[in-house]
Scaffold this motif. Structure first.
Motif, PDB file in Angstrom:
ATOM      1  N   ALA A  17     -16.466  32.643 -20.644  1.00  0.00           N
ATOM      2  CA  ALA A  17     -15.796  33.053 -19.413  1.00  0.00           C
ATOM      3  C   ALA A  17     -16.219  34.460 -19.061  1.00  0.00           C
ATOM      4  CB  ALA A  17     -14.281  32.981 -19.572  1.00  0.00           C
ATOM      5  N   THR A  18     -16.349  34.723 -17.770  1.00  0.00           N
ATOM      6  CA  THR A  18     -16.650  36.068 -17.295  1.00  0.00           C
ATOM      7  C   THR A  18     -15.499  36.643 -16.488  1.00  0.00           C
ATOM      8  OG1 THR A  18     -17.743  35.188 -15.308  1.00  0.00           O
ATOM      9  CG2 THR A  18     -19.128  35.616 -17.243  1.00  0.00           C
ATOM     10  N   ALA A  19     -14.596  35.778 -16.038  1.00  0.00           N
ATOM     11  CA  ALA A  19     -13.452  36.236 -15.255  1.00  0.00           C
ATOM     12  C   ALA A  19     -12.168  35.910 -16.012  1.00  0.00           C
ATOM     13  CB  ALA A  19     -13.425  35.563 -13.887  1.00  0.00           C
ATOM     14  N   PRO A  20     -11.300  36.898 -16.261  1.00  0.00           N
ATOM     15  CA  PRO A  20     -10.053  36.631 -16.992  1.00  0.00           C
ATOM     16  C   PRO A  20      -9.131  35.738 -16.180  1.00  0.00           C
ATOM     17  CG  PRO A  20     -10.054  38.863 -16.093  1.00  0.00           C
ATOM     18  CD  PRO A  20     -11.430  38.318 -15.881  1.00  0.00           C
ATOM     19  N   ASP A  21      -8.396  34.886 -16.895  1.00  0.00           N
ATOM     20  CA  ASP A  21      -7.410  33.999 -16.277  1.00  0.00           C
ATOM     21  C   ASP A  21      -8.013  33.033 -15.266  1.00  0.00           C
ATOM     22  OD1 ASP A  21      -5.332  35.272 -17.725  1.00  0.00           O
ATOM     23  OD2 ASP A  21      -5.258  36.860 -16.223  1.00  0.00           O
ATOM     24  N   SER A  22      -9.296  32.714 -15.421  1.00  0.00           N
ATOM     25  CA  SER A  22      -9.924  31.737 -14.525  1.00  0.00           C
ATOM     26  C   SER A  22      -9.548  30.324 -14.952  1.00  0.00           C
ATOM     27  CB  SER A  22     -11.445  31.915 -14.532  1.00  0.00           C
ATOM     28  OG  SER A  22     -11.951  31.855 -15.859  1.00  0.00           O
ATOM     29  N   PRO A  23      -9.621  29.342 -14.040  1.00  0.00           N
ATOM     30  CA  PRO A  23      -9.258  27.963 -14.392  1.00  0.00           C
ATOM     31  C   PRO A  23     -10.074  27.442 -15.572  1.00  0.00           C
ATOM     32  CG  PRO A  23      -9.555  28.209 -12.017  1.00  0.00           C
ATOM     33  CD  PRO A  23     -10.028  29.483 -12.632  1.00  0.00           C
ATOM     34  N   VAL A  24      -9.425  26.640 -16.404  1.00  0.00           N
ATOM     35  CA  VAL A  24     -10.069  26.105 -17.600  1.00  0.00           C
ATOM     36  C   VAL A  24     -10.829  24.822 -17.250  1.00  0.00           C
ATOM     37  CG1 VAL A  24      -9.695  25.145 -19.907  1.00  0.00           C
ATOM     38  CG2 VAL A  24      -8.346  27.110 -19.125  1.00  0.00           C
ATOM     39  N   LEU A  25     -12.089  24.771 -17.645  1.00  0.00           N
ATOM     40  CA  LEU A  25     -12.950  23.608 -17.444  1.00  0.00           C
ATOM     41  C   LEU A  25     -13.486  23.180 -18.803  1.00  0.00           C
ATOM     42  CD1 LEU A  25     -14.662  21.626 -15.726  1.00  0.00           C
ATOM     43  CD2 LEU A  25     -16.352  23.480 -15.478  1.00  0.00           C
ATOM     44  N   VAL A  26     -13.172  21.958 -19.213  1.00  0.00           N
ATOM     45  CA  VAL A  26     -13.596  21.430 -20.511  1.00  0.00           C
ATOM     46  C   VAL A  26     -14.721  20.431 -20.310  1.00  0.00           C
ATOM     47  CG1 VAL A  26     -12.875  20.275 -22.624  1.00  0.00           C
ATOM     48  CG2 VAL A  26     -11.243  21.695 -21.372  1.00  0.00           C
ATOM     49  N   PHE A  49     -15.058  29.820 -13.901  1.00  0.00           N
ATOM     50  CA  PHE A  49     -14.151  29.077 -14.763  1.00  0.00           C
ATOM     51  C   PHE A  49     -14.261  29.552 -16.208  1.00  0.00           C
ATOM     52  CE2 PHE A  49     -16.014  26.167 -11.561  1.00  0.00           C
ATOM     53  CZ  PHE A  49     -14.919  26.096 -10.708  1.00  0.00           C
ATOM     54  N   THR A  50     -13.194  29.316 -16.956  1.00  0.00           N
ATOM     55  CA  THR A  50     -13.229  29.460 -18.409  1.00  0.00           C
ATOM     56  C   THR A  50     -13.740  28.134 -18.960  1.00  0.00           C
ATOM     57  OG1 THR A  50     -11.404  31.040 -18.459  1.00  0.00           O
ATOM     58  CG2 THR A  50     -11.840  29.812 -20.482  1.00  0.00           C
ATOM     59  N   VAL A  51     -14.970  28.127 -19.451  1.00  0.00           N
ATOM     60  CA  VAL A  51     -15.650  26.882 -19.822  1.00  0.00           C
ATOM     61  C   VAL A  51     -15.535  26.656 -21.332  1.00  0.00           C
ATOM     62  CG1 VAL A  51     -17.816  25.599 -19.775  1.00  0.00           C
ATOM     63  CG2 VAL A  51     -17.271  27.187 -17.911  1.00  0.00           C
ATOM     64  N   VAL A  52     -15.016  25.496 -21.696  1.00  0.00           N
ATOM     65  CA  VAL A  52     -14.895  25.094 -23.091  1.00  0.00           C
ATOM     66  C   VAL A  52     -15.907  23.988 -23.366  1.00  0.00           C
ATOM     67  CG1 VAL A  52     -13.386  24.137 -24.884  1.00  0.00           C
ATOM     68  CG2 VAL A  52     -12.436  25.628 -23.093  1.00  0.00           C
TER      69      VAL A  52
END
Length: 273
Positions: A17-26, A49-52
Motif C-alpha cells: 500500500a502507498t496510501a494509508p487507510d485505502s480500500p482493501v483489495l485481496v 488500494f491496500t493490496v493483499v
C-alpha cells in the motif's frame, strides 16, 4: 513476504500500500500459480488500494497441509488471514479457482466482503470426470505431462513464443508447484458448485475474462454474470486465462475502474448504506 500460522497451516502473504487507510483489495491466485502471478498489476493498483496477495495452501511458500482439499479449506485460510490482518469490507479479486474461493468466502462470511471481481472463473468449472482424469494424469506423469495443454489454455499463441522470457518463467512456476498441492486443489475445484449461491450475492460484482481464455471461456464467465444480480461483465482483448500476467495494464484498469466508479460503501450486511 510475511508468514502467519492459521489453524496450524503456514500461509505466505504480502500487503502492499502507498496510501494509508485505502480500500482493501485481496488478489486470490489461480490453480498452479502463486502470488507472483500478480507482480505486474500490484504496482498499478497499490496507488489506490491496500493490496493483499498470498499463496494458497499447496502453492508457493505456503504449507502443503493435508491434501486433497475442499474449497472450504482455502476459504478458511483466507478468512484466517483477513482476521489476522484485521481487514474486513474487502474487495476480493479471484482468478479461476480464486474466484471459487471468493464465492465461497462470501457464502460463509459476507461481512468480510464489500465487492468481488470474479476473473476467468465460473460458478462451476469443468466436470468431475475431467478433473479426475487430470488428477490421474498428473499422478502418473507429473505436472510436466500436462504442461503444453495447460499453457495453451493460459496464454495466447503470441505470448507463448519461445523467445518470451516471461512465458518460460510461468512454465517454471507451474512445473515447480507441488504435485499434491496441485492435485489437491484440482479435487477442490471438482467438488465445487456455487450455482445456487451465486444467485444470492448482493454486493457489486465484476465478471471479467480474456477473450481467448481456453479454461473458462467467455460464454462460461458470462453465464456466471447472468446468475449474479446486477453483475457487470467485461472481456479483455488479447488475453487468455491469465490476463493479469498477459495484459496487466488492461486488467488493472478494469479492476480500478470497477472499484472506483461502481463500488459503493455498504454496511457489513451487504445493504447499501
Amino acid at each position: 513476504m510475511q508468514f502467519v500460522r492459521i489453524d496450524g497451516v503456514t500461509i505466505a502473504y504480502q500487503v502492499t500500500a502507498t496510501a494509508p487507510d485505502s480500500p482493501v483489495l485481496v488478489l486470490i491466485n489461480s490453480l498452479g500459480t502463486d502470488s507472483r502471478i500478480w507482480h505486474l498489476v500490484v504496482p498499478k493498483l497499490a496507488e489506490d488500494f491496500t493490496v493483499v496477495t498470498y499463496d494458497k495452501r499447496g502453492h508457493g511458500l505456503s504449507d502443503l497441509a493435508s491434501p486433497p482439499y475442499g474449497i472450504g479449506d482455502h476459504v478458511a485460510d483466507l478468512v484466517g488471514l483477513l482476521d489476522h490482518l484485521e481487514f474486513s469490507d474487502a474487495v476480493l479479486c479471484g482468478l479461476s479457482v480464486g474466484g471459487l474461493v471468493a464465492q465461497g468466502l462470501y457464502a460463509q462470511r459476507p461481512d468480510l466482503v464489500k465487492a468481488m471481481v470474479l476473473a476467468d472463473t465460473a460458478h462451476k468449472i469443468g466436470t468431475p470426470e475431467m478433473w479426475s482424469r487430470r488428477i490421474a494424469a498428473i499422478e502418473e506423469g507429473g505436472v510436466a505431462a500436462i504442461l503444453d495443454d495447460i499453457m495453451g489454455r493460459w496464454f495466447t499463441e503470441p505470448f507463448r513464443r519461445p523467445d518470451n522470457a516471461a512465458y518460460s518463467a510461468y512454465c517454471n512456476m507451474l512445473l515447480r508447484q507441488p504435485v499434491k498441492g496441485y492435485t489437491g486443489t484440482c479435487a477442490a475445484i471438482r467438488d465445487a458448485d456455487f450455482t445456487e449461491e451465486a444467485r444470492t450475492i448482493r454486493v457489486p460484482v465484476l465478471c471479467v475474462v480474456g477473450d481467448q481464455d481456453g479454461s473458462t471461456p467467455p460464454d462460461l464467465v458470462r453465464s456466471l454474470a447472468n446468475l449474479i444480480p446486477g453483475a457487470q461483465y467485461e472481456v479483455i482483448e488479447g488475453a487468455a486465462h491469465i490476463p493479469c500476467a498477459e495484459t496487466p495494464a488492461a486488467f488493472a484498469a478494469a479492476v480500478r475502474s470497477f472499484i472506483i466508479n461502481d463500488v459503493k460503501d455498504r454496511d457489513h450486511d451487504g445493504q447499501a448504506s
